[in-house]
Design a protein around this motif. Structure first.
Motif, PDB file in Angstrom:
ATOM      1  N   LEU A 104      84.907  27.062 122.603  1.00  0.00           N
ATOM      2  CA  LEU A 104      85.454  27.103 123.949  1.00  0.00           C
ATOM      3  C   LEU A 104      85.549  25.706 124.567  1.00  0.00           C
ATOM      4  N   ARG A 105      84.672  24.794 124.153  1.00  0.00           N
ATOM      5  CA  ARG A 105      84.781  23.424 124.664  1.00  0.00           C
ATOM      6  C   ARG A 105      86.111  22.809 124.225  1.00  0.00           C
ATOM      7  N   GLU A 106      86.446  22.981 122.955  1.00  0.00           N
ATOM      8  CA  GLU A 106      87.657  22.379 122.415  1.00  0.00           C
ATOM      9  C   GLU A 106      88.923  23.090 122.884  1.00  0.00           C
ATOM     10  N   LYS A 107      88.838  24.407 123.089  1.00  0.00           N
ATOM     11  CA  LYS A 107      90.034  25.190 123.403  1.00  0.00           C
ATOM     12  C   LYS A 107      90.231  25.475 124.889  1.00  0.00           C
ATOM     13  N   ILE A 149      74.402   9.025 127.645  1.00  0.00           N
ATOM     14  CA  ILE A 149      75.126   8.852 128.902  1.00  0.00           C
ATOM     15  C   ILE A 149      75.880  10.129 129.250  1.00  0.00           C
ATOM     16  N   SER A 150      76.784  10.539 128.372  1.00  0.00           N
ATOM     17  CA  SER A 150      77.551  11.764 128.594  1.00  0.00           C
ATOM     18  C   SER A 150      76.702  12.964 128.174  1.00  0.00           C
ATOM     19  N   ASN A 151      76.548  13.914 129.081  1.00  0.00           N
ATOM     20  CA  ASN A 151      75.675  15.062 128.853  1.00  0.00           C
ATOM     21  C   ASN A 151      76.500  16.325 128.645  1.00  0.00           C
ATOM     22  N   GLY A 152      76.712  16.666 127.379  1.00  0.00           N
ATOM     23  CA  GLY A 152      77.451  17.870 127.043  1.00  0.00           C
ATOM     24  C   GLY A 152      77.083  18.314 125.647  1.00  0.00           C
ATOM     25  N   HIS A 153      77.812  19.301 125.139  1.00  0.00           N
ATOM     26  CA  HIS A 153      77.566  19.814 123.798  1.00  0.00           C
ATOM     27  C   HIS A 153      78.653  19.352 122.839  1.00  0.00           C
ATOM     28  N   GLN A 154      78.316  19.294 121.570  1.00  0.00           N
ATOM     29  CA  GLN A 154      79.328  18.967 120.572  1.00  0.00           C
ATOM     30  C   GLN A 154      80.374  20.073 120.489  1.00  0.00           C
ATOM     31  N   ASN A 155      79.947  21.286 120.642  1.00  0.00           N
ATOM     32  CA  ASN A 155      80.868  22.422 120.695  1.00  0.00           C
ATOM     33  C   ASN A 155      80.201  23.556 121.453  1.00  0.00           C
TER      34      ASN A 155
END
Length: 415
Positions: free
Chosen positions: A144-147, A397-403
């Motif tokens: 869902l991150r990528e799409k 620095i950037s706080n997120g998930h790889q996917n």
């Protein structure tokens, strides 16, 4: 060793446990020395009230060219992998009168009227992406991150800045490299070269093909009044506005969806009308700020904090993720995601003071449209692998998930 006899805490370049590291740094005091990749030692500030104070303090600058002697004197290697974060000269790094000069034309690009006018277009982008998701097999895991979380703010920013299709994929790859704080010196240099080459080519294209967009607005300011923006400041502000406006919103959507799927009782509160999407957004910003750490600021003069003194010229790293979970403000439950938390809006994830993010209203608008539309379209959305922990990005620095692997319907996933 610092003034309390401790060796600097070595920051994990991959950012694999951001909150765990912050807990360990906080145990050393409200401000403690840490070592960044490349052996650069800075002060990490983790106390929420101290952070707010320093962000308003004129004794703290973001201009490395004026207030960081180690940078000015060449003590920081020219190939330092994080060098691009301090070499840029834009509205965020400017100090004093320079900040006022640059902020005026940039702020004009983010008026309330202009942002409000984007609502129908953001909704159409969200709907188109959701239509594409609906065409996917409902029980098959998808990212869902990528799409969704990535293309929505990316498309918004590209349209806002008039970025043609042929530049978008390249910029996306460059921005991912920009935030990867574990990159080698060679990788960082190559990425920086690609970034400025692409931006330079893009500016040539926009000057030859002007349009009604923010890039052309800033070009007009630069070309009509060179005293307002230098050519480097023009390029660096475009880099800032695009990357900050895009990456932060991707991470905000990513974390909001992940948290709601991890805590379905919180999502139920929204569905029952006991909370709303604004509550989700603000608690997400508090609980998982899109930017975990901000590098760098510099002491314009000695700053006496009581137990320690940050000497004039020393570099400072502000931890927004620490401020969001500071127990002195958010209590013993600060690590828990709770959209009804009374202090959910008491975060500084978009900054504080003169450097407060100009794009914050746009990010909130995008998130509100995206989240409400997503869960309305797919009420049975679920994590594809709830037993696994989502892998963090390779960045402190950037706080997120790889996917963010999900299934659109948990029922279909078990058929």
């Amino acid at each position: 060793m610092d003034r309390r006899g401790q060796c600097p805490f070595v920051i994990d370049a991959d950012g694999s446990d951001i909150h765990g590291e912050i807990t360990r740094i906080r145990a050393r005091g409200p401000a403690a020395q840490v070592e960044l990749p490349g052996g650069v030692v800075v002060w990490s500030v983790t106390d929420g009230e101290l952070i707010r104070s320093l962000l308003l303090d004129p004794r703290v600058s973001k201009d490395a060219y004026r207030h960081w002697p180690a940078w000015i004197n060449g003590e920081i290697p020219g190939d330092w992998p994080l060098g691009i974060w301090v070499s840029v000269q834009n509205v965020v790094t400017a100090y004093g009168a320079d900040h006022t000069r640059q902020r005026k034309p940039v702020a004009a690009a983010f008026t309330q009227r202009r942002i409000a006018a984007l609502r129908p277009r953001i909704q159409r982008i969200a709907d188109d992406l959701l239509d594409a998701l609906a065409a996917e097999p409902p029980g098959r895991p998808l990212d869902l991150r990528e799409k969704f979380a990535h293309p929505l703010p990316n498309d918004v920013m590209c349209e806002l800045f008039g970025i043609p299709e042929e530049y978008r994929a390249g910029l996306h790859g460059i921005i991912k490299g920009f935030f990867r704080t574990s990159a080698s010196a060679q990788e960082a240099q190559a990425n920086g070269y690609a970034l400025y080459t692409t931006i330079s080519e893009f500016l040539v294209h926009k000057r030859q093909n002007p349009g009604d967009d923010l890039t052309c607005d800033l070009i007009a300011v630069r070309d009509e009044d060179g005293a307002s923006l230098t050519e480097k400041e023009l390029a660096d502000n475009l880099i800032l506005l695009y990357t900050a406006g895009y990456e932060t919103t991707v991470n905000l959507l990513d974390h909001a969806v992940h948290a709601l799927l991890r805590h379905p009782e919180q999502l139920e509160l929204v569905r029952l009308g006991q909370a709303d999407w604004d509550d989700v957004i603000e608690e997400t910003l508090r609980h998982e700020p899109p930017g975990a750490h901000a590098i760098l600021r510099y002491a314009v003069e000695d700053i006496d904090l009581g137990d320690v003194v940050i000497p004039k010229g020393d570099a400072i790293m502000i931890s927004y993720a620490a401020a969001g979970r500071d127990p002195s403000r958010h209590g013993d439950s600060a690590d828990r995601f709770d959209i009804t938390r009374p202090t959910r809006r008491e975060h500084i994830s978009f900054g504080h003071g003169v450097h407060h993010c100009l794009g914050a209203p746009l990010a909130r608008l995008e998130a509100s449209i995206a989240l409400s539309s997503l869960f309305e379209r797919f009420p049975d959305l679920a994590l594809a692998h709830p037993e696994r922990q989502a892998e963090p990005q390779r960045s402190f620095i950037s706080n997120g998930h790889q996917n963010l692997m999900v299934v659109l319907s948990r029922q279909a996933a078990f058929v």
